[in-house]
Design a protein around this motif. Sequence first.
Motif, PDB file in Angstrom:
ATOM      1  N   ILE A 148       1.035  -1.016   0.095  1.00 32.68           N
ATOM      2  CA  ILE A 148      -0.162   0.552   0.652  1.00 32.68           C
ATOM      3  C   ILE A 148       1.236   1.284  -0.063  1.00 32.68           C
ATOM      4  CG2 ILE A 148      -1.727   1.432   1.634  1.00 32.68           C
ATOM      5  CD1 ILE A 148      -3.391  -1.489   1.895  1.00 32.68           C
ATOM      6  N   GLU A 149       1.673   1.497   0.843  1.00 36.29           N
ATOM      7  CA  GLU A 149       2.626   2.540   0.824  1.00 36.29           C
ATOM      8  C   GLU A 149       3.488   2.806  -0.547  1.00 36.29           C
ATOM      9  OE1 GLU A 149       5.844   1.403   3.897  1.00 36.29           O
ATOM     10  OE2 GLU A 149       3.953   1.531   4.938  1.00 36.29           O
ATOM     11  N   LYS A 150       3.324   1.538  -1.309  1.00 37.92           N
ATOM     12  CA  LYS A 150       4.506   1.680  -2.645  1.00 37.92           C
ATOM     13  C   LYS A 150       3.287   2.146  -4.177  1.00 37.92           C
ATOM     14  CE  LYS A 150       7.965  -1.650  -1.848  1.00 37.92           C
ATOM     15  NZ  LYS A 150       9.491  -1.026  -2.549  1.00 37.92           N
ATOM     16  N   ALA A 151       2.184   1.677  -3.702  1.00 39.68           N
ATOM     17  CA  ALA A 151       1.586   1.636  -4.590  1.00 39.68           C
ATOM     18  C   ALA A 151       1.070   3.554  -4.874  1.00 39.68           C
ATOM     19  CB  ALA A 151      -0.062   1.076  -3.941  1.00 39.68           C
ATOM     20  N   THR A 152       1.168   3.852  -3.006  1.00 40.50           N
ATOM     21  CA  THR A 152       0.285   5.094  -2.368  1.00 40.50           C
ATOM     22  C   THR A 152       1.670   6.146  -3.393  1.00 40.50           C
ATOM     23  OG1 THR A 152      -0.772   4.753  -1.194  1.00 40.50           O
ATOM     24  CG2 THR A 152      -0.428   7.360  -1.080  1.00 40.50           C
ATOM     25  N   ASP A 153       3.185   5.385  -3.149  1.00 40.46           N
ATOM     26  CA  ASP A 153       3.708   6.522  -3.492  1.00 40.46           C
ATOM     27  C   ASP A 153       4.219   6.188  -5.525  1.00 40.46           C
ATOM     28  OD1 ASP A 153       4.773   6.626  -0.836  1.00 40.46           O
ATOM     29  OD2 ASP A 153       6.257   5.089  -1.325  1.00 40.46           O
ATOM     30  N   VAL A 154       4.254   4.953  -6.068  1.00 43.48           N
ATOM     31  CA  VAL A 154       3.956   5.590  -7.698  1.00 43.48           C
ATOM     32  C   VAL A 154       2.989   6.478  -8.441  1.00 43.48           C
ATOM     33  CG1 VAL A 154       3.191   3.701  -9.296  1.00 43.48           C
ATOM     34  CG2 VAL A 154       4.473   2.797  -7.470  1.00 43.48           C
ATOM     35  N   VAL A 155       1.118   6.304  -7.300  1.00 47.55           N
ATOM     36  CA  VAL A 155       0.673   6.978  -7.541  1.00 47.55           C
ATOM     37  C   VAL A 155       1.185   8.413  -8.125  1.00 47.55           C
ATOM     38  CG1 VAL A 155      -1.629   7.167  -7.985  1.00 47.55           C
ATOM     39  CG2 VAL A 155      -0.571   4.946  -8.151  1.00 47.55           C
ATOM     40  N   GLU A 156       1.694   9.246  -6.523  1.00 50.16           N
ATOM     41  CA  GLU A 156       1.615  10.500  -6.151  1.00 50.16           C
ATOM     42  C   GLU A 156       2.650  10.715  -7.173  1.00 50.16           C
ATOM     43  OE1 GLU A 156       2.445  12.992  -2.077  1.00 50.16           O
ATOM     44  OE2 GLU A 156       3.421  10.718  -2.738  1.00 50.16           O
ATOM     45  N   ARG A 157       3.666  10.289  -7.200  1.00 51.50           N
ATOM     46  CA  ARG A 157       5.064  10.274  -8.394  1.00 51.50           C
ATOM     47  C   ARG A 157       4.592  10.320  -9.905  1.00 51.50           C
ATOM     48  NH1 ARG A 157       8.198   6.864  -5.621  1.00 51.50           N
ATOM     49  NH2 ARG A 157       7.816   5.128  -7.322  1.00 51.50           N
ATOM     50  N   ALA A 158       3.621   9.610 -10.573  1.00 56.82           N
ATOM     51  CA  ALA A 158       3.250   9.469 -11.777  1.00 56.82           C
ATOM     52  C   ALA A 158       1.991  11.005 -11.694  1.00 56.82           C
ATOM     53  CB  ALA A 158       2.119   8.378 -12.040  1.00 56.82           C
ATOM     54  N   ALA A 159       1.544  11.613 -11.080  1.00 57.03           N
ATOM     55  CA  ALA A 159       0.451  12.525 -10.979  1.00 57.03           C
ATOM     56  C   ALA A 159       1.536  13.906 -10.702  1.00 57.03           C
ATOM     57  CB  ALA A 159      -0.182  12.534  -9.516  1.00 57.03           C
ATOM     58  N   GLY A 160       2.225  13.489 -10.117  1.00 58.09           N
ATOM     59  CA  GLY A 160       3.352  15.156 -10.396  1.00 58.09           C
ATOM     60  C   GLY A 160       3.033  15.848  -9.859  1.00 58.09           C
ATOM     61  N   GLY A 161       2.599  15.592  -8.598  1.00 61.48           N
ATOM     62  CA  GLY A 161       2.477  17.517  -7.518  1.00 61.48           C
ATOM     63  C   GLY A 161       0.548  17.507  -7.963  1.00 61.48           C
ATOM     64  N   ARG A 162      -0.090  16.540  -8.935  1.00 64.55           N
ATOM     65  CA  ARG A 162      -1.777  16.943  -9.249  1.00 64.55           C
ATOM     66  C   ARG A 162      -2.711  16.321  -8.185  1.00 64.55           C
ATOM     67  NH1 ARG A 162       1.012  16.223 -13.718  1.00 64.55           N
ATOM     68  NH2 ARG A 162       0.288  14.205 -14.413  1.00 64.55           N
TER      69      ARG A 162
END
Length: 140
Positions: free
Chosen positions: A87-101
């Motif tokens: 869950i931590e890794k998945a959250t990090d992945v999506v947050e990075r992919a969104a680039g601050g959006r």
Amino acid sequence: MPITLTIPDGLLSPTAQAEAFAALTEAVLEVSGLNGNAFMTSNVVGSINVLPREHVLVAGKPAQAAFVELKLPEIALATPEAKRTFIEKATDVVERAAGGRLQRDHIWSNIVYAPDGAWGIAGRSYDNGDLISAITGSAA
């Protein structure tokens, strides 16, 4: 082991979607300790659901949000630590992919387990023992 990433239209570019899905796949394999396992790698599958912005809701209202769902046999990621790590890794992945959006608190993940014997691949039902045999057989 299906992964479903659900996002509103415009949150991630097609390239960011592909990169995020690849990173979610890597996270599943890493957390399960099965990097490089041919059987598992070929069976981490899934979809990216890009919905109209008004169909992604938080507190009943349209919002920039993302949802990650991982479906697994009940023998996979069975420990609390493995679940937390994914869950931590998945959250990090999506947050990075969104680039601050996307705010981190607008990323939700869940893990759903199929009961023993209810896992199907290519029309074959696998129970936990069959899955372990398939996984360890491809590692040999």
